[in-house]
Design a protein around this motif. Structure first.
Motif, mmCIF file in Angstrom:
data_model
loop_
_atom_site.group_PDB
_atom_site.id
_atom_site.type_symbol
_atom_site.label_atom_id
_atom_site.label_comp_id
_atom_site.label_asym_id
_atom_site.label_seq_id
_atom_site.Cartn_x
_atom_site.Cartn_y
_atom_site.Cartn_z
ATOM 1 N N ARG A 52 -15.552 -5.381 2.141
ATOM 2 C CA ARG A 52 -13.614 -5.254 2.436
ATOM 3 C C ARG A 52 -12.876 -6.173 1.560
ATOM 4 O O ARG A 52 -11.646 -5.966 1.765
ATOM 5 N N VAL A 110 -14.862 2.216 -8.387
ATOM 6 C CA VAL A 110 -13.956 2.829 -8.991
ATOM 7 C C VAL A 110 -13.264 2.560 -10.372
ATOM 8 O O VAL A 110 -12.838 3.935 -11.237
ATOM 9 N N LYS A 158 -4.177 0.857 -9.523
ATOM 10 C CA LYS A 158 -4.982 0.330 -9.010
ATOM 11 C C LYS A 158 -5.663 -1.461 -9.671
ATOM 12 O O LYS A 158 -5.713 -2.058 -9.027
ATOM 13 N N GLU A 209 -16.020 -1.514 -4.674
ATOM 14 C CA GLU A 209 -15.429 -0.552 -4.702
ATOM 15 C C GLU A 209 -14.388 -0.501 -5.358
ATOM 16 O O GLU A 209 -14.740 0.942 -6.163
ATOM 17 N N ASP A 210 -13.331 -0.869 -5.153
ATOM 18 C CA ASP A 210 -12.716 -1.188 -6.116
ATOM 19 C C ASP A 210 -12.674 -1.426 -7.856
ATOM 20 O O ASP A 210 -12.129 -0.916 -8.939
ATOM 21 N N ASP A 211 -14.155 -1.975 -7.841
ATOM 22 C CA ASP A 211 -14.401 -2.214 -9.611
ATOM 23 C C ASP A 211 -15.134 -1.141 -9.665
ATOM 24 O O ASP A 211 -14.644 -0.821 -10.875
ATOM 25 N N SER A 232 0.645 -1.253 -0.042
ATOM 26 C CA SER A 232 0.342 0.283 -0.695
ATOM 27 C C SER A 232 1.040 0.952 0.034
ATOM 28 O O SER A 232 0.523 1.838 -0.854
ATOM 29 N N LYS A 242 -8.838 -6.194 -4.905
ATOM 30 C CA LYS A 242 -9.173 -5.783 -5.441
ATOM 31 C C LYS A 242 -10.952 -6.086 -5.483
ATOM 32 O O LYS A 242 -11.779 -6.952 -5.148
ATOM 33 N N ARG A 243 -11.669 -5.091 -4.597
ATOM 34 C CA ARG A 243 -12.886 -4.801 -4.088
ATOM 35 C C ARG A 243 -13.812 -4.517 -4.719
ATOM 36 O O ARG A 243 -14.309 -4.275 -5.604
#
Length: 763
Positions: A180, A121, A109, A117-119, A69, A114-115
């Motif tokens: 998450r 985004v 990214k 929410e990440d997908d 991270s 990938k959660r």
């Protein structure tokens, strides 16, 4: 694709993830679709595709292989520096720089877990790239990539929904799925039997309906009048060879082998009724006046004059030809149209619209970048004088239009003299005859030939002299230059014109696409002034037409055989996407309005006939006249109408009452449904649950395979799930009542299944 038992199984999560990366790659391609405006952007789509493949093989299978991270944060901050550096290199490309920055964030990214929410985004990042690409790119290829992205987006959203619901469904009882947690392949794929022909066919129908409704809404949205294709700031446009201030002889040949589109044209008459263009129209462009040592030069000064808008046909106005021109982005200020022009219309503000140079008759624009939309109105007679063009002065005729180097004059006068000797005289008609004779001399196929090869036999001679004396073959620029010099050597003022001739006519769209391969040079000879003092110019084309057409037909390769289809897509993109305004919207709706008008008139006639008929039918003079055959018919119709209204009112009352009471599950206590629910509970105790996308029949078949594989007595009852589901189907969908014997048999079968499943495993 998963088929029958033992067939190859495709993991639904991997299908979703691969589709997601493909969608993102297409979004990046839509952003970088115009290489002329994004010189360094051609490598970004391959980079995004390679990064997606790498992430698919690593992070998406093993989340522990992701970037730390802290490193990801550092890279994200560093991308801001790249954004600033690119912006300082070209401040006019701010939106494009923003798109490139989004790509850098997208790549970071990719290599993170990938959660859900990440997908989301990443999906929004791809959407932003598509929107930016639609704004800054206007090439016809952009439309293809936008369509592909829309198709993939609908498909990916459907797959995303299935993956999210699978994790919710498979969450332990009494808990919710961890939103998450990174998305990764499930231990047991719940959609192993999903990807079959019916699923793909249903998906195709949803795609067609979604895209069709979207396009329909786009067509219905109110439009402004005179919408033009604009861009954010200046752009890097395609170079249009042959239309610079100075043109080297033979330079036009560089684009004669290029199939790139220059402009798309719609034709209407003076009253805006669609019509076909004349055969091989001459699209007048740049005027070249001065020739020296193999180079033509335009005048070194420019004046401007605005032509009045065309007012339409009147009693004293001749028929006209309108050309609605969509000019692609190029770096030349020159505009093109069929001469003589009588009007120019455009949606640009005063000072930005097309201008006419009154000295040499050239149309031009002040901003020589980006696409340009305008409309030219032309006279049908090409020999008529050009409005607003000044006649050349005596000084200009002597020092410009008759100027010829001494060595060329000495070489060409012996050639021109015998050709024009048969047409003596000083009047305009005599000048015309001499000019036509020189044109015919160059058109003689026994002497001159058309060729794109540019070789010089004698390098010590001027290229024009070498062409006339030695080589005697070349392309249009050599023929036009030779004719201009021959005319001047014979005392006829002349100038050379660079433009285009003809184009690819499309019967589907009724438009003409002019490409660089249609570039052409010809000559205008000055005949003097008419009775009103206007300049008279005669257009002369000395290039052999048949050989030129054969040469053009060979350019384009395999793609030229599908030109009608590709030009159809190009027409929709240029005229109904980028250039879709209120005028074109009205043109599109006019058949619909005419249809509704005819329908309204037809119903008006029917209503009038019906009202007159009923008024006569119910016209009874007295009660005694009611007792007749006509009275019987009227009474029967009235009573039938009353009964129909009563039955309709009863039906409506029942429907409203049912809605007020709410839905009632009449199958809740049905025996077939209760037996099925008991079966589901029994199998759930052994971790055998129906997946969200699995039908009851598929679930029963999977239970059959599960029970058949056990080593205990469950094999004896392996067929019972399919038996119970068959009864469930009869009740649920067949609306049938089960016989008492069937109910007793099902109850015994379920008792036996419960007993066998309760037995301890052997050993």
């Amino acid at each position: 694709m998963a088929g029958a038992e033992g067939g190859r199984v495709v993991n639904s999560y991997l299908v979703y993830r691969a589709s997601f990366y493909l969608m993102m790659t297409v979004a990046t391609t839509a952003l970088c679709a115009d290489p002329t405006d994004d010189r360094g952007g051609w490598f970004l789509p391959p980079v995004v595709a390679a990064a997606g493949l790498a992430a698919f093989l690593t992070v998406d299978r093993k989340p522990e292989w992701s970037l730390p991270s802290g490193l990801a944060t550092l890279l994200g901050v560093g991308s801001l520096g790249l954004l600033y550096a690119e912006y300082t290199m070209d401040e006019t490309q701010a939106i494009r720089c923003l798109g490139h920055w989004l790509i850098s964030l997208q790549l970071i990214k990719y290599f993170l877990p990938k959660r859900i929410e990440d997908d989301w985004v990443l999906f929004m990042v791809g959407l932003m790239q598509v929107l930016i690409g639609a704004v800054i790119n206007v090439g016809d290829q952009v439309g293809i990539w936008l369509f592909l992205w829309a198709v993939l987006a609908v498909w990916v959203l459907g797959q995303f929904f299935l993956q999210r619901e699978a994790r919710r469904f498979l969450a332990p009882a009494g808990t919710v799925a961890n939103a998450r947690a990174p998305l990764e392949p499930l231990e047991e794929d719940p959609y192993r039997s999903l990807f079959d022909a019916p699923y793909f066919w249903a998906t195709a129908r949803v795609l067609a309906l979604t895209l069709g409704l979207g396009f329909f809404v786009f067509l219905l949205l109110p439009r402004q009048q005179g919408v033009t294709r604009s861009r954010f700031g200046p752009t890097t446009a395609k170079h249009l060879t042959g239309f610079e201030e100075e043109v080297e002889l033979g330079q036009l040949g560089e684009i004669l082998e290029n199939d790139t589109a220059v402009m798309t044209v719609e034709f209407t008459d003076g009253d805006k009724i669609p019509t076909r263009p004349p055969a091989e129209p001459l699209w007048r462009g740049a005027t070249l006046n001065t020739y020296e040592k193999g180079r033509w030069r335009r005048q070194n000064y420019r004046s401007q004059r605005t032509l009045a808008s065309y007012r339409g046909r009147s009693a004293n106005r001749r028929p006209a030809l309108r050309q609605l021109i969509k000019l692609e982005a190029n770096d030349s200020p020159t505009l093109f149209g069929i001469r003589p022009f009588v009007g120019i219309e455009s949606a640009y503000r005063l000072g930005q619209g097309p201008q006419l140079n009154p000295v040499d008759g050239t149309l031009y624009r002040n901003e020589a970048r980006g696409p340009y939309d305008y409309e030219i109105v032309s006279e049908l007679d090409p020999d008529l004088p050009q409005l607003s063009e000044d006649p050349p002065s005596d000084d200009r005729i002597k020092n410009v239009l008759l100027e010829i180097p001494d060595d060329i004059r000495a070489a060409l006068e012996p050639i021109a003299r015998p050709v024009v000797a048969a047409h003596p005289g000083d009047g305009p008609e005599a000048v015309r005859a001499r000019a036509k004779a020189l044109e015919a001399y160059l058109l003689d196929p026994g002497v001159f030939a058309y060729s794109l090869e540019m070789r010089q036999v004698d390098a010590s001679l001027d290229p024009v002299v070498d062409f006339l004396v030695n080589r005697k073959e070349g392309h249009c620029e050599y023929f036009a230059s030779a004719l201009a010099m021959l005319l001047r050597s014979a005392g006829i003022p002349s100038r050379m014109i660079n433009g285009f001739k003809g184009g690819d006519w499309n019967d589907f769209t009724q438009t003409m696409t002019v490409r660089q391969k249609h570039a052409h040079s010809w000559v205008e000879a000055y005949l003097g002034r008419d009775k009103e003092g206007r300049a008279r110019w005669l257009s002369l084309d000395p290039t052999p037409g048949n050989e030129r057409e054969k040469s053009i037909a060979q350019i384009g390769g395999l793609a030229s055989h599908f030109r009608g289809v590709t030009d159809l897509f190009r027409y929709v993109w240029v005229f109904y996407i980028l250039g879709y305004d209120s005028n074109r919207q009205a043109k599109l709706y006019s058949p619909v309005r005419e249809l509704f008008k005819e329908i309204r008139e037809g119903y008006g006639i029917i209503w009038k006939w019906g009202s007159e008929t009923f008024s006569k039918l119910f016209d009874f003079q007295s009660f005694r006249s009611l007792i007749s055959f006509r009275g019987f018919v009227v009474s029967f119709l009235v009573l039938s109408l009353v009964v129909a209204l009563f039955r309709g009112a009863v039906w409506l009352f029942k429907r409203l009452l049912a809605l007020w009471r709410g839905p009632i599950d009449d199958l809740q206590g049905s025996s077939g449904v209760l037996f099925y629910r008991r079966l589901v509970q029994l199998l759930a105790d052994y971790d055998l649950k129906r997946a969200p996308a699995e039908t009851q029949g598929e679930f029963a078949h999977r239970a059959f395979r599960f029970l058949s594989g056990r080593e205990d007595g469950a094999r004896e009852v392996a067929a019972l799930p399919e038996k119970v589901v068959e009864a469930f189907y009869q009740v649920r969908f067949g609306h049938r009542e089960l016989a008492t014997e069937t109910l007793e048999d099902l109850e015994k079968s379920l008792d036996l299944l419960e007993a066998r499943l309760s037995e301890p495993a052997p050993g």
